[in-house]
Design a protein around this motif. Structure first.
Motif, PDB file in Angstrom:
ATOM      1  N   ILE A 137      22.520  37.718  46.113  1.00 37.95           N
ATOM      2  CA  ILE A 137      22.512  38.497  47.205  1.00 37.95           C
ATOM      3  C   ILE A 137      22.794  37.744  48.454  1.00 37.95           C
ATOM      4  O   ILE A 137      22.760  36.488  48.827  1.00 37.95           O
ATOM      5  N   LEU A 139      23.118  38.240  52.975  1.00 39.70           N
ATOM      6  CA  LEU A 139      22.707  39.243  54.048  1.00 39.70           C
ATOM      7  C   LEU A 139      23.355  38.653  55.282  1.00 39.70           C
ATOM      8  O   LEU A 139      23.595  37.606  55.480  1.00 39.70           O
ATOM      9  N   LEU A 150      16.092  38.958  59.007  1.00 38.96           N
ATOM     10  CA  LEU A 150      16.581  39.050  57.552  1.00 38.96           C
ATOM     11  C   LEU A 150      16.255  37.356  57.163  1.00 38.96           C
ATOM     12  O   LEU A 150      16.633  37.693  55.712  1.00 38.96           O
ATOM     13  N   VAL A 165      19.533  33.470  47.775  1.00 35.75           N
ATOM     14  CA  VAL A 165      19.939  34.635  48.736  1.00 35.75           C
ATOM     15  C   VAL A 165      20.734  33.924  49.805  1.00 35.75           C
ATOM     16  O   VAL A 165      20.312  32.782  50.321  1.00 35.75           O
ATOM     17  N   ILE A 264      17.817  46.667  47.524  1.00 35.92           N
ATOM     18  CA  ILE A 264      18.287  45.136  48.272  1.00 35.92           C
ATOM     19  C   ILE A 264      19.341  45.793  49.406  1.00 35.92           C
ATOM     20  O   ILE A 264      19.592  45.068  50.409  1.00 35.92           O
ATOM     21  N   VAL A 265      19.984  46.857  48.989  1.00 35.33           N
ATOM     22  CA  VAL A 265      21.274  47.124  49.934  1.00 35.33           C
ATOM     23  C   VAL A 265      20.708  47.994  51.106  1.00 35.33           C
ATOM     24  O   VAL A 265      20.089  48.919  51.098  1.00 35.33           O
ATOM     25  N   GLN A 266      21.226  47.229  52.290  1.00 29.72           N
ATOM     26  CA  GLN A 266      20.720  48.117  53.603  1.00 29.72           C
ATOM     27  C   GLN A 266      22.050  48.060  54.458  1.00 29.72           C
ATOM     28  O   GLN A 266      22.817  46.968  54.609  1.00 29.72           O
ATOM     29  N   THR A 310      23.454  44.153  54.094  1.00 29.42           N
ATOM     30  CA  THR A 310      23.605  43.516  53.042  1.00 29.42           C
ATOM     31  C   THR A 310      24.970  43.508  52.594  1.00 29.42           C
ATOM     32  O   THR A 310      25.645  44.487  52.508  1.00 29.42           O
TER      33      THR A 310
END
Lengths: 380, 175
Positions: A137, A139, A150, A165, A264-266, A310
């Motif tokens: 992931i 961000l 975040l 991450v 997860i995805v924003q 994301t």
């Protein structure tokens, strides 16, 4: 109670780390991420944590792998040259499922490049920097308050999915100072929990999973014993070389992320309600884009901004929907064109996708981006 | 109202610190502010600039594109950081270091900033705070009370009185 402060993005990451409950930092300072190491060296001892400057960036991430296994939340921070060095351990953390946050404040590359100048040249490296198929992931914050938020989110995701991450920052946001409101105490901030085994130590299988596909992770020293390896392993944690074991291991690592992209995805939409043309930009480049969109609107152009928060996994669903809605897309990023490749893949010719890549040491001005928007709109 | 300021000179003159103080003073006034900087890989020397944008409304883009106020504390900075000045830009130079501002035809306030720091406070390192005094007096971009509070919050213990004096000296340079 809260306080209003003028902080750099890097300082907001430090406060976010403390608020998230980070207790160990291992790293090696490098511009433009140095303030993170510098200030965690001061802040961590205040909260009973440890700061360790290692001999290089490889050792820095190696140290946090070990610290994470003892049950702690851990961080390392770096920039391009150090991010390259850390890739091997990022792969190990993906394979053995060790939660950690790696901050990369991007500067101009390749190699030592331009230490004090902004870039977003590590979009693809963040996804594919380590070898082999893997899932993680990344961000990207676009403001100082978002650096704090975040960082918290990075720990929430890292613990929930047992995955490294990457907090993929850039020099624009890392070094910019702006207003942030922080609580006087972090005592009320929810702490991400690491899943613990429900069976006694003698029955514990370290990589057996429930429907979440995420195994429990007891701390070293807690009485549970397990073997940690980057070799393909089965649920016992020991290496297993069969095609079945390899397939099962890879499919699970993939599914635990891909099954949860909605969590997860924003993506933030700015002035997109009636937009006929969209700019896609993130991090420091998005700061230019907000203002360019405002300028375009003043001229009557129906332009909006789609800002991926994301970066990885890619916002596939959102970009697909976008291609149904607008009649053209311009991707603005501080590199020669990396994120645009994914946008093109997903849009698949449905509408024209343009690129405004800026890679001359400086962020684009709002006027420069507005000119590119107009050019792209004229070409459809 | 949005006000864009650039503080430029040589690394080590304290211009980034001055920019941070100015932005903090703006927050004390209840406004929004963004501060950013640009500098080379050198630890000292080399051109350096700090930028501050102060506004009542959300500031998206954090870099100055047309400075309302420009402080220039070296000739190199005068050559390098002045190509986006507008006719109404306010330009303040340190008369000890800056001979001219190429291509700028508007009013220049050539002030003895570093000279006053040495003469009246015995150290050139107060030049940045003197410059802040002059900027605030000339532009009113932050209140006097806030700039005093922001300076005192930032400077090392034991130097409060000298820094307060530096602000006053700066303000007195604007007649």
């Amino acid at each position: 109670m809260s306080k209003i402060l003028l902080l750099q993005g890097n300082q907001a990451v430090v406060e976010g780390a403390i608020a998230a409950g980070v207790k160990f930092f291992g790293g090696y300072p490098i511009t433009p991420s140095t303030e993170i190491a510098e200030q965690l060296a001061e802040r961590l001892p205040e909260v009973g944590g440890k700061f360790m400057q290692m001999e290089d960036e490889i050792a820095g991430i190696g140290a946090i792998v070990g610290a994470a296994l003892t049950g702690k939340k851990v961080m390392t921070a770096t920039s391009g040259p150090g991010f390259s060095l850390k890739q091997e351990f990022i792969g190990m953390a993906c394979s053995s499922e060790i939660p950690m946050v790696i901050v990369d404040v991007q500067r101009v590359g390749p190699s030592t490049g331009q230490p004090t100048s902004p870039s977003q040249g590590e979009i693809m490296q963040a996804r594919w920097g380590t070898h082999g198929d893997h899932w993680l992931i990344a961000l990207t914050p676009a403001s100082v308050p978002e650096c704090f938020d975040l960082t918290l989110r990075a720990y929430a995701l890292s613990e929930k999915y047992r995955v490294p991450v990457i907090l993929l920052m850039d020099e624009v946001i890392g070094h910019m100072r702006e207003k942030i409101e922080l609580p006087d105490t972090y005592a009320d901030i929810p702490q991400a929990e690491r899943k613990q085994p429900t069976v006694p130590p003698e029955k514990f299988l370290p990589y057996s999973v429930d429907e979440s596909l995420v195994p429990a992770m007891p701390a070293f020293g807690s009485g549970y014993r397990w073997h940690v390896t980057g070799l393909v392993h089965d649920e016992t944690g020991f290496p297993k070389g069969t095609p079945e074991a390899t397939l099962a291991a890879q499919n699970r690592l993939r599914a635990k992320i891909e099954n949860n992209v909605d969590d997860i995805v924003q993506v933030e939409n700015y002035k997109m309600e009636d937009a006929e043309f969209a700019v896609i930009a993130f991090g420091g480049a998005a700061r230019t884009a907000y203002e360019s969109v405002d300028m375009a609107r003043k001229e009557g152009l129906k332009v909006g901004l789609v800002r991926p928060i994301t970066i990885w996994p890619f916002a596939e669903k959102q970009v697909k929907e976008l291609a149904e809605k607008v009649n053209g897309i311009l991707v603005h990023e501080l590199n020669c064109g990396q994120y645009v490749l994914e946008v093109e893949r997903v849009v698949a010719g449905k509408v024209p996708v343009h690129l405004y890549g800026k890679y001359d040491n400086e962020a684009a001005t709002p006027q420069e981006l507005l000119d590119e928007i107009k050019k792209a709109m004229a070409n459809k | 109202m949005k006000h864009e300021l650039r503080l430029s000179g040589t690394g080590g003159q304290g211009l980034i610190t001055a920019g941070i103080i100015l932005a903090e003073a703006a927050l004390l006034d209840g406004k929004l502010a963004i501060q950013s900087q640009s500098y080379g890989p050198e630890a000292r020397g080399g051109s350096s600039k700090a930028e501050v944008i102060i506004s009542d409304e959300t500031i998206h883009f954090g870099k100055v594109t047309c400075p309302d106020t420009l402080l220039v504390m070296s000739q190199e900075a005068a050559n390098k950081y002045t190509n986006d000045l507008g006719p109404n830009s306010i330009v303040i130079t340190d008369s000890l270091f800056v001979q001219n501002v190429p291509g700028f035809t508007g009013k220049i306030y050539a002030l003895p900033i570093t000279h006053s720091a040495k003469e009246e406070l015995g150290k050139s390192l107060f030049a940045n705070i003197i410059a802040l005094g002059a900027i605030v007096k000339l532009t009113g971009v932050v209140s006097d009370a806030s700039i005093i509070e922001a300076v005192l919050a930032k400077v090392p213990k034991g130097t409060e009185e000298a820094n307060k004096k530096a602000l006053e000296i700066g303000m007195s340079l604007i007649k």
